[in-house]
Design an enzyme around this catalytic site. Sequence first.
Site, PDB file in Angstrom:
ATOM      1  N   CYS A 243      -5.700   5.893   7.043  1.00 25.23           N
ATOM      2  CA  CYS A 243      -5.807   7.170   6.238  1.00 25.23           C
ATOM      3  C   CYS A 243      -5.434   6.758   4.824  1.00 25.23           C
ATOM      4  O   CYS A 243      -4.977   5.907   4.481  1.00 25.23           O
ATOM      5  CB  CYS A 243      -4.944   8.078   6.769  1.00 25.23           C
ATOM      6  SG  CYS A 243      -3.123   7.747   6.873  1.00 25.23           S
ATOM      7  N   SER A 276      -1.229   4.339   7.802  1.00 22.27           N
ATOM      8  CA  SER A 276      -1.490   4.769   6.462  1.00 22.27           C
ATOM      9  C   SER A 276      -1.787   3.701   5.257  1.00 22.27           C
ATOM     10  O   SER A 276      -1.332   2.420   5.582  1.00 22.27           O
ATOM     11  CB  SER A 276      -0.122   5.453   5.766  1.00 22.27           C
ATOM     12  OG  SER A 276       0.858   4.438   5.694  1.00 22.27           O
ATOM     13  N   ASP A 277      -2.275   3.906   4.514  1.00 22.76           N
ATOM     14  CA  ASP A 277      -2.546   2.901   3.318  1.00 22.76           C
ATOM     15  C   ASP A 277      -1.285   2.445   2.674  1.00 22.76           C
ATOM     16  O   ASP A 277      -0.354   3.550   2.947  1.00 22.76           O
ATOM     17  CB  ASP A 277      -3.626   3.601   2.227  1.00 22.76           C
ATOM     18  CG  ASP A 277      -4.327   2.305   1.638  1.00 22.76           C
ATOM     19  OD1 ASP A 277      -3.771   1.108   1.414  1.00 22.76           O
ATOM     20  OD2 ASP A 277      -5.211   2.674   0.829  1.00 22.76           O
ATOM     21  N   GLN A 278      -0.992   1.643   2.001  1.00 21.58           N
ATOM     22  CA  GLN A 278       0.068   0.957   1.527  1.00 21.58           C
ATOM     23  C   GLN A 278       0.826   2.116   0.590  1.00 21.58           C
ATOM     24  O   GLN A 278       0.160   2.383  -0.302  1.00 21.58           O
ATOM     25  CB  GLN A 278       0.181  -0.055   1.092  1.00 21.58           C
ATOM     26  CG  GLN A 278       1.546  -0.681   0.704  1.00 21.58           C
ATOM     27  CD  GLN A 278       1.546  -2.286   0.382  1.00 21.58           C
ATOM     28  OE1 GLN A 278       0.638  -2.951   0.348  1.00 21.58           O
ATOM     29  NE2 GLN A 278       2.809  -3.114   0.513  1.00 21.58           N
ATOM     30  N   ALA A 280       0.891   5.243   1.054  1.00 24.43           N
ATOM     31  CA  ALA A 280       0.418   6.561   1.132  1.00 24.43           C
ATOM     32  C   ALA A 280       1.191   7.803   1.448  1.00 24.43           C
ATOM     33  O   ALA A 280       1.268   8.893   1.205  1.00 24.43           O
ATOM     34  CB  ALA A 280      -1.060   6.701   1.914  1.00 24.43           C
TER      35      ALA A 280
END
Length: 745
Positions: A243, A276-278, A280
């Site tokens: 995401c 999650s994106d880092q 996020a």
Amino acid sequence: MHCQRLDFMVMSVFLLNTALVLCQYPFRNTSLPWNDRVDDLVSHLTLEEIMLQMSRGGAGNRGGPAPPIARLGINAYAWNTECLRGPVGQRGTAFPQAIGLAAAFSTALIYNVSKAIGDEVRGMYNDHVKTGDYGDHPGLSCFSPVINIVRHPLWGRTQETYGEDPFLSGELASSFVHGLQGSHPRYVRANAGCKHFDVHGGPENIPVSRFSFDAKVSQRDWMLTFLPAFKSCVKAGSYSLMCSYNRINGIPACANAQLLTTILRNSWNFTGYVVSDQAAIENIILWHRYYNTAVKTVAGCVNAGCNLELSSNLKYPVYFSMLKAVALGMLSEETVRSSVKPLFYTRMRLGEFDPLDMNPYSQLNSSVVQSQKHRDLALKAAMMSFVLLKNTKSFLPFKTQFSSIAVVGPMANNSEQLFGDYTPIMMPKFTTLPLEGLRQLSANTAYASGCDNNKCQKYDSKAVQKAVENAQVTFVCLGTGQILESEGNDRENLSLPGYQLSLLKDVVQYGGSTPVVLLLFNAGPLDVTWAEQNLQVVAIIECFFPAQATGDALRRVLTNDGDGSNPAGRLPVTWPLSMAQVPPMTNYTMSGRTYRYFKGAPLYPFGYGLSYSKFNYGNVSFTSTVRAGSSLTLTGSVNNMGPVTGEEVVQIYLGWKDTQEVMPQWQLVDFARVTVKVGQSLVFTSTIAAEKMAVWNEQHGFVVVPGRMMLAVGGQQPYQNKTIPGSRVVILEFNITGTLILGKY
């Protein structure tokens, strides 16, 4: 019953007895169904253990890996591997950057490249496990491919994507997933993770930060543009999605229940995990200010469907508040246990809990890295990615050696910038740069960079003048590199950076009548109008970031040396004529964007690319009337008019003629890269599924409606000002009768 060997233990008599006890757990029984094994494993975990597993999706001394569970004999696991076009950050084979691979318009190439990447990732992982290395990027779970739509030409992450078309991106993503994960009926070689989900395509940093950006998108554009490639990825069997940082109509993607549950799980039947994106997750508090506490954030994200937090190496990630959220009734224990199951299901399918001798992928090791087969594939991929944009009077290919040439420009001998972002470590012994490849064309080569770096803010005109004064032909190597366009780094305009255009003009001025070949190394479109119009610039090739095989690939394509050396790459993005054609970055309407909605005349259209041969199309036949819900099958032929054998990209587009809905003016619905010998015709067949004919209706979702549709078959888009000489596009009509409601999402 089989039991996995507990490699992380030193087998003393005591530990051997412990191992025998552990083997009695049903989750180690290979005869049981996967879901039963996962259910059993998770039933033995405490909530605190689950919290740790769901909080450690990264690496570093605190961000990851997911910790071991010694009492169950479960090893640590690193989730954050990058496999975009090679094992990122490791000494793997460096294939061309993704945007170049997309330009090849070849699902077979993507499959073969991702299979090679999967072998290398798995081989290195097997060796890492033997030494207990669970650090950064040694795992089997890839944050790849990137399938966001390039909706703006200045977006910094264009290079990581497959371009601007949802269908092309979806087809290539599907091939990547199949190639990487493998076809074994029981085990997965390495698992894919399509990103960034969703409505993510800039800005990075201009004019605002990606960490706080709210992408306001209409339902129509969401369904027609930003979701289709991800749906293809899920259909292909990807085990994961990532995401994105942004909000979607006010709701952060990693806490967006409509996105992660209603669409992804309920409608698309996705059963994998969302990471999650880092940072996020923490950005939901710090940048978006959507929630104001970690407890509310972990409850919101887990309830929405985010299984794994990838933090910015935090000692206390947001998901560490999971137990408190459960205690407060904001998150149920049942939801938490269900959320961790896809993580362990993935690890099981990767073979972690089965005996090594059951899994053929466990036999791989690091010897596959930079194998001759993979190096040959990297060379082939680079050649297939090149797009010939200009070739005045068939100046290329070269037929003889030159007595002297000049090679100038900041990209001629620039290993760091030629590889692009998200790359394996450059290995000099396997790398050829443009200068090295071009030197093979002549006994005497004069070289001058001309610029201090790619930004070219300091320019040495005298060095360029000296280099070109005695050349029979001059090669000018210009472009960008990750110093100018990359993650977190948008471009400000379409111009060649700094004094690069001045360099090109000086080459033309000081070279007299010497022909000039312009080689471009970039991802997003550049304004090269001056070069396109100048008669002395006889050829332009878009090379993207070809990585380790750059020099060899250039030499072979420039001289048409061997199979696959006749260029056949096609632009996967539209190149605007000027900034006047570029809408604002922060406006997420698709109106005026990409070939599907842009109504002007670009510098180079999507799907454009020249060849050393000329191809023509004919004999297109199909049923002129199709009932709603039925597919349409067509046949046609493509003829190579000469003078050399080459590859051609067959492109098939649909256009809606009788509909009140706002639909793309043209939509790519099929493509194929084929080899056609001189003077021969190749018959091709295409089947267009009913869902590709559907329009988007706000009330009913996707609907196939009655009316006329346009069909265009050729080697380029129909009705373009900039066309491929001699290549006929066949444009026909067919009728749809009846109506079929396909539904939403």
